[in-house]
Scaffold this motif. Sequence first.
Motif, PDB file in Angstrom:
ATOM      1  N   ARG A 184       0.847  -1.182   0.000  1.00 41.57           N
ATOM      2  CA  ARG A 184       0.000   0.000   0.000  1.00 41.57           C
ATOM      3  C   ARG A 184       0.893   1.247   0.000  1.00 41.57           C
ATOM      4  NH1 ARG A 184      -4.717  -1.636  -1.909  1.00 41.57           N
ATOM      5  NH2 ARG A 184      -5.784  -3.168  -0.586  1.00 41.57           N
ATOM      6  N   GLY A 217       8.256  -0.443   4.422  1.00 42.92           N
ATOM      7  CA  GLY A 217       7.334   0.401   3.683  1.00 42.92           C
ATOM      8  C   GLY A 217       7.446   0.153   2.185  1.00 42.92           C
ATOM      9  N   PHE A 262       6.330   2.967   8.992  1.00 40.93           N
ATOM     10  CA  PHE A 262       5.539   2.678  10.186  1.00 40.93           C
ATOM     11  C   PHE A 262       6.419   1.885  11.146  1.00 40.93           C
ATOM     12  CE2 PHE A 262       5.281  -1.084   7.719  1.00 40.93           C
ATOM     13  CZ  PHE A 262       5.080  -2.135   8.587  1.00 40.93           C
ATOM     14  N   VAL A 310       2.189   3.236   1.833  1.00 38.00           N
ATOM     15  CA  VAL A 310       2.645   3.522   3.193  1.00 38.00           C
ATOM     16  C   VAL A 310       4.162   3.651   3.146  1.00 38.00           C
ATOM     17  CG1 VAL A 310       2.827   2.656   5.552  1.00 38.00           C
ATOM     18  CG2 VAL A 310       0.719   2.302   4.251  1.00 38.00           C
ATOM     19  N   ASP A 311       4.678   4.824   3.495  1.00 40.21           N
ATOM     20  CA  ASP A 311       6.115   5.038   3.438  1.00 40.21           C
ATOM     21  C   ASP A 311       6.836   4.447   4.641  1.00 40.21           C
ATOM     22  OD1 ASP A 311       6.120   6.402   0.980  1.00 40.21           O
ATOM     23  OD2 ASP A 311       5.553   8.276   1.957  1.00 40.21           O
TER      24      ASP A 311
END
Length: 272
Positions: free
Chosen positions: A178, A196, A183, A180-181
């Motif tokens: 996704r 990510g 987390f 998403v860079d």
Amino acid sequence: MKISAVAAERRPTLHFLREIRAISPVFLDTDVDMTAVVRHRETQHKYSVVSYVLHSAARVLAAHPEANAALHGRLRPRVARYASVNGKFTLDRTLNGQRIVLSTVLTDLQRASLDEIQQRVEHFRDGDPASMPEFAGARLLQRLPGPVGSLLFRMGTRPLNRRADVMGTFAVTSLGHRPVDGFHSVGGTTITLGVGRIADRPVARGTEVAVAPLMRLSLTFDHRVIDGAEAADVLTDLKQALETFPAADDTDAAGTDAAATAAATAGTGERS
């Protein structure tokens, strides 16, 4: 508004989250230039990015035995340092119509080639969690009443002599499918890696600016077991391993690992 009981399929996740409260997490991250990995994927079998991270992290942790460890106890804490590097990775699955996260542990990754790791990842990625014997324990926890399941989970995961096999010695979780860079996650291990997405971004190469595929790599470490300097060394070494993949003495074109034995003996204190 509708209020209902938590789905039985989520009970193992709740047991896990209660158990990891004792961890003292600290968070690091860095950007990794994935040019070498992307090039390798284009010329070889299309390996999962998670497989590259598992492969490289296992060799890095074999060289950092202080981080390939687990702690148990509060008044009289004890630390176990493991000879085997076991990687836990998470899976986004649907079971009985309920979307849940499952995890599994791949053992002896410091000895496994990239091909072997990919085969094991695909086995769990493509299998049916409702019938796979490897997930029988999770299915049992789903059926048991909450307090009983929680007790059983603690009995199965707390002993240090079992921890490496049931929880892994490090964990990898990815949201790279996704946009998403970055987390941070706590995987119940001393080192947890968050993967990510890979995205083209500007980077400085000497005095010039180029575009390269960058990936944000996060590392959560349990401060009870190691300190920031050791964790930073692990993250630095992993960044270098991915950016130079495959190392000249590490793999051939098919992903066969020539340095696995050396990495394994480094983790056990043996010398060639």
